[in-house]
Design an enzyme around this catalytic site. Sequence first.
Site, PDB file in Angstrom:
ATOM      1  N   GLU A 154      47.387  30.678  45.594  1.00  0.00           N
ATOM      2  CA  GLU A 154      46.104  31.745  46.334  1.00  0.00           C
ATOM      3  C   GLU A 154      45.291  31.959  45.396  1.00  0.00           C
ATOM      4  O   GLU A 154      44.764  33.021  44.463  1.00  0.00           O
ATOM      5  CB  GLU A 154      46.768  33.243  46.091  1.00  0.00           C
ATOM      6  CG  GLU A 154      47.836  33.573  46.710  1.00  0.00           C
ATOM      7  CD  GLU A 154      49.633  34.742  46.422  1.00  0.00           C
ATOM      8  OE1 GLU A 154      49.494  35.185  45.343  1.00  0.00           O
ATOM      9  OE2 GLU A 154      49.905  34.573  47.353  1.00  0.00           O
ATOM     10  N   ARG A 199      32.550  43.637  34.892  1.00  0.00           N
ATOM     11  CA  ARG A 199      33.308  42.737  34.050  1.00  0.00           C
ATOM     12  C   ARG A 199      33.387  41.735  32.865  1.00  0.00           C
ATOM     13  O   ARG A 199      34.489  42.539  32.055  1.00  0.00           O
ATOM     14  CB  ARG A 199      33.198  40.976  34.612  1.00  0.00           C
ATOM     15  CG  ARG A 199      33.983  40.967  36.215  1.00  0.00           C
ATOM     16  CD  ARG A 199      34.093  39.629  36.675  1.00  0.00           C
ATOM     17  NE  ARG A 199      35.224  39.220  36.235  1.00  0.00           N
ATOM     18  CZ  ARG A 199      35.234  38.032  35.009  1.00  0.00           C
ATOM     19  NH1 ARG A 199      33.574  37.948  34.592  1.00  0.00           N
ATOM     20  NH2 ARG A 199      36.632  37.867  34.459  1.00  0.00           N
ATOM     21  N   TYR A 216      36.189  43.457  31.199  1.00  0.00           N
ATOM     22  CA  TYR A 216      37.367  42.494  30.604  1.00  0.00           C
ATOM     23  C   TYR A 216      36.694  42.175  29.447  1.00  0.00           C
ATOM     24  O   TYR A 216      37.233  40.997  29.065  1.00  0.00           O
ATOM     25  CB  TYR A 216      37.333  41.747  31.269  1.00  0.00           C
ATOM     26  CG  TYR A 216      38.203  42.375  32.927  1.00  0.00           C
ATOM     27  CD1 TYR A 216      39.167  42.830  32.732  1.00  0.00           C
ATOM     28  CD2 TYR A 216      37.669  42.208  33.672  1.00  0.00           C
ATOM     29  CE1 TYR A 216      39.841  43.235  33.748  1.00  0.00           C
ATOM     30  CE2 TYR A 216      37.683  42.752  35.093  1.00  0.00           C
ATOM     31  CZ  TYR A 216      39.159  42.777  35.263  1.00  0.00           C
ATOM     32  OH  TYR A 216      39.541  43.466  36.721  1.00  0.00           O
ATOM     33  N   CYS A 264      23.612  55.996  32.773  1.00  0.00           N
ATOM     34  CA  CYS A 264      23.932  56.774  30.910  1.00  0.00           C
ATOM     35  C   CYS A 264      25.321  56.530  30.507  1.00  0.00           C
ATOM     36  O   CYS A 264      26.182  57.059  30.847  1.00  0.00           O
ATOM     37  CB  CYS A 264      23.551  57.766  31.814  1.00  0.00           C
ATOM     38  SG  CYS A 264      21.425  57.440  32.083  1.00  0.00           S
ATOM     39  N   TYR A 267      34.985  39.281  41.404  1.00  0.00           N
ATOM     40  CA  TYR A 267      35.396  40.746  41.260  1.00  0.00           C
ATOM     41  C   TYR A 267      33.518  40.890  40.363  1.00  0.00           C
ATOM     42  O   TYR A 267      33.963  41.775  39.599  1.00  0.00           O
ATOM     43  CB  TYR A 267      36.428  40.353  39.334  1.00  0.00           C
ATOM     44  CG  TYR A 267      37.384  39.485  40.141  1.00  0.00           C
ATOM     45  CD1 TYR A 267      38.090  40.806  41.068  1.00  0.00           C
ATOM     46  CD2 TYR A 267      37.565  38.303  39.846  1.00  0.00           C
ATOM     47  CE1 TYR A 267      39.270  39.613  41.893  1.00  0.00           C
ATOM     48  CE2 TYR A 267      39.184  37.938  40.607  1.00  0.00           C
ATOM     49  CZ  TYR A 267      39.564  38.523  40.793  1.00  0.00           C
ATOM     50  OH  TYR A 267      41.066  38.064  41.769  1.00  0.00           O
TER      51      TYR A 267
HETATM   52  C1  LIG Z   1      44.176  38.957  42.033  1.00  0.00           C
HETATM   53  C2  LIG Z   1      45.500  37.996  42.722  1.00  0.00           C
HETATM   54  C3  LIG Z   1      45.276  36.810  42.736  1.00  0.00           C
HETATM   55  C4  LIG Z   1      43.735  36.111  42.226  1.00  0.00           C
HETATM   56  O1  LIG Z   1      43.753  35.634  41.022  1.00  0.00           O
HETATM   57  P1  LIG Z   1      42.735  35.059  40.701  1.00  0.00           P
HETATM   58  O2  LIG Z   1      43.060  35.088  38.695  1.00  0.00           O
HETATM   59  O3  LIG Z   1      41.492  35.810  40.416  1.00  0.00           O
HETATM   60  O4  LIG Z   1      42.888  33.776  41.428  1.00  0.00           O
HETATM   61  C5  LIG Z   1      46.420  35.900  44.047  1.00  0.00           C
HETATM   62  N1  LIG Z   1      47.326  36.262  43.793  1.00  0.00           N
HETATM   63  C6  LIG Z   1      47.198  37.724  43.851  1.00  0.00           C
HETATM   64  C7  LIG Z   1      48.779  38.888  44.212  1.00  0.00           C
HETATM   65  C8  LIG Z   1      46.704  38.728  43.115  1.00  0.00           C
HETATM   66  O5  LIG Z   1      46.943  40.045  43.501  1.00  0.00           O
END
Ligand SMILES: *Cc1c(COP(=O)(O)O)cnc(C)c1O
Length: 410
Positions: A268, A307, A311, A337, A365
């Site tokens: 994913e 970001r 982060y 601000c 992001y």
């Molecule tokens: C955010 C997320 C991802 C992707 O993460 P990346 O670090 O952007 O690759 C994959 N699976 C699930 C369930 C997520 O919440």
Amino acid sequence: MERSHDTYTLQGVPVLSLAEQFGTPLYVYDAAVIVRQIKRLKDAYSASDVRLKYAAKALTNVSILKLMRKHGVGLEAVSLGEVFLARQAGYAPVEITFTPSGVDFSEIEEGVAQGLAINIDNLSTLRKFGEKYKGTYPCGIRLNPNIMAGGNIKISTGHSNSKFGISVLQLQEIQDLMKEHGIRIRGLHIHTGSDIKETEAFLKTAEVLFDTAKHFTGLEFIDFGSGFKVAYREGDVVTNVEDLGARLTKAFNEFCAQYGRTLELWLEPGKFLVSEAGTLLTQVNVVKPTPTVTFVGVNSGLNHLIRPMMYDAYHHIVNVSNPAGKEAVYTVVGYICETDTFGSDRPLSEVREGDILAFKNAGAYGFSMASNYNSRPRPAEVLIVEGQPKLIRAREQQDDLLKNQVIIDL
Ligand SMILES: *Cc1c(COP(=O)(O)O)cnc(C)c1O
């Protein structure tokens, strides 16, 4: 982004001409980079039956989703809103994985009604699911491997105190619910966080998954989630996806042989597919020397790219208007601000008011976390396809700030 003849270009399109044509702030995405990253992952995992599911939350523009689908990438959604956008992009329900975290059961019911591939992330929902659907709707479960991994506690999701997934230590409870209701589990899912650079961390997680998977019959897939780290600055340690792909597919294929069935290997990727494809273009409003620092203030802020503040993320900054200028050190800030520093003490070629600064690695992001904070409209988005820049989201206007506001008589 290539630097040639002192002009910064994307697929041969000068970045400055994009700023001129579409205005700033502007998000620009390079389709060729996305397609390259898709291919890299597919190639790296080609030894197994790999299926990519783009984690839409990284960048949800429907045209980007269409591009993913065109290149054979499925979709990972964490909300019904993302499912809705995916459907607009032409995704069929079976191509969409739905892995929400801690949602009301009605959202799961909606997912079933639409026919999505659902991953359940807690025992309470699994119980309700079993009571309602018995064995009629096979589902996946999201496990928590109890492993600490990831670049930042905010984006680390697989440790024992994380809210995500069902702990592998609760295997017995899962199995009891399966037996009680006849629930059919078709896949196991794990996502241990973002920005994981060590191959070992991924492999360790995989081992935990294989150990757990042995206890389930009838699995069709194992979903390894994501977390691939990309380079934000030169010399950054990144996930070596080629090395990881070779080693993980080997371990996976060995597992499948033991399991007695060839499973699908799901991934994913979010950040890995879109981060480097994106650039945020901003214009310099003010150059402000102080006794200690020279600030550069641009026409954007944490409302458009959060970001760095959220982060502590590094985004490389380039002065595209003055590539040959004499280098000096600047601190680049936004116009919000509240402190919104994009980068401190950055060497940039001489910055003048009106110059265009490019923030690299802004694809993931970036826009998807943008807001209207300080009542500033959000930027436009442009996708470059085969050398042609195409507007894929119009710039918000001030009128949009009134949308849904109900102004009462007072
Ligand atoms: C955010 C997320 C991802 C992707 O993460 P990346 O670090 O952007 O690759 C994959 N699976 C699930 C369930 C997520 O919440």
